[in-house]
Design an enzyme around this catalytic site. Structure first.
Site, PDB file in Angstrom:
ATOM      1  N   CYS A  96      -3.710   3.605   1.511  1.00 47.73           N
ATOM      2  CA  CYS A  96      -3.900   5.058   1.525  1.00 47.73           C
ATOM      3  C   CYS A  96      -2.567   5.747   1.245  1.00 47.73           C
ATOM      4  O   CYS A  96      -1.527   5.097   1.184  1.00 47.73           O
ATOM      5  CB  CYS A  96      -4.528   5.541   2.819  1.00 47.73           C
ATOM      6  SG  CYS A  96      -3.529   5.480   4.288  1.00 47.73           S
ATOM      7  N   GLY A  97      -2.656   7.028   1.062  1.00 46.11           N
ATOM      8  CA  GLY A  97      -1.475   7.799   0.701  1.00 46.11           C
ATOM      9  C   GLY A  97      -0.373   7.724   1.742  1.00 46.11           C
ATOM     10  O   GLY A  97       0.804   7.687   1.405  1.00 46.11           O
TER      11      GLY A  97
END
Length: 85
Positions: A66-67
């Protein structure tokens, strides 16, 4: 018997996930893509739970991207026997 590596991501890591899956498959490993499939905003906890459920069911391996790395880890750590950081 080779284990499947379950891979999932949020919308910020779609490109990285796709590269990772190609790299795993180039090495002869089996990867199952649990999403996200586009850069449109998504409910990443749903994806994290899909990956973790598959890992628990198969006593397998999973990779979540994920970011920030925080959200997926928090969602994954809700599963007994799964530890993410």
């Amino acid at each position: 018997m080779q284990k499947t590596i379950h891979v999932g991501c949020d919308h910020a890591a779609v490109d990285l996930k796709n590269i990772l899956i190609r790299q795993l498959e180039d090495r002869g490993l089996t990867a199952t893509d649990h999403g996200a499939y586009t850069s449109d905003s998504c409910d990443y906890p749903d994806i994290a739970h899909d990956v973790c459920s598959a890992v628990e069911k198969e006593d397998g391996t999973g990779i979540l991207l994920c970011g920030t790395g925080i959200g997926m880890s928090m969602a994954a750590n809700r599963h007994q026997g799964v530890r993410a950081a």
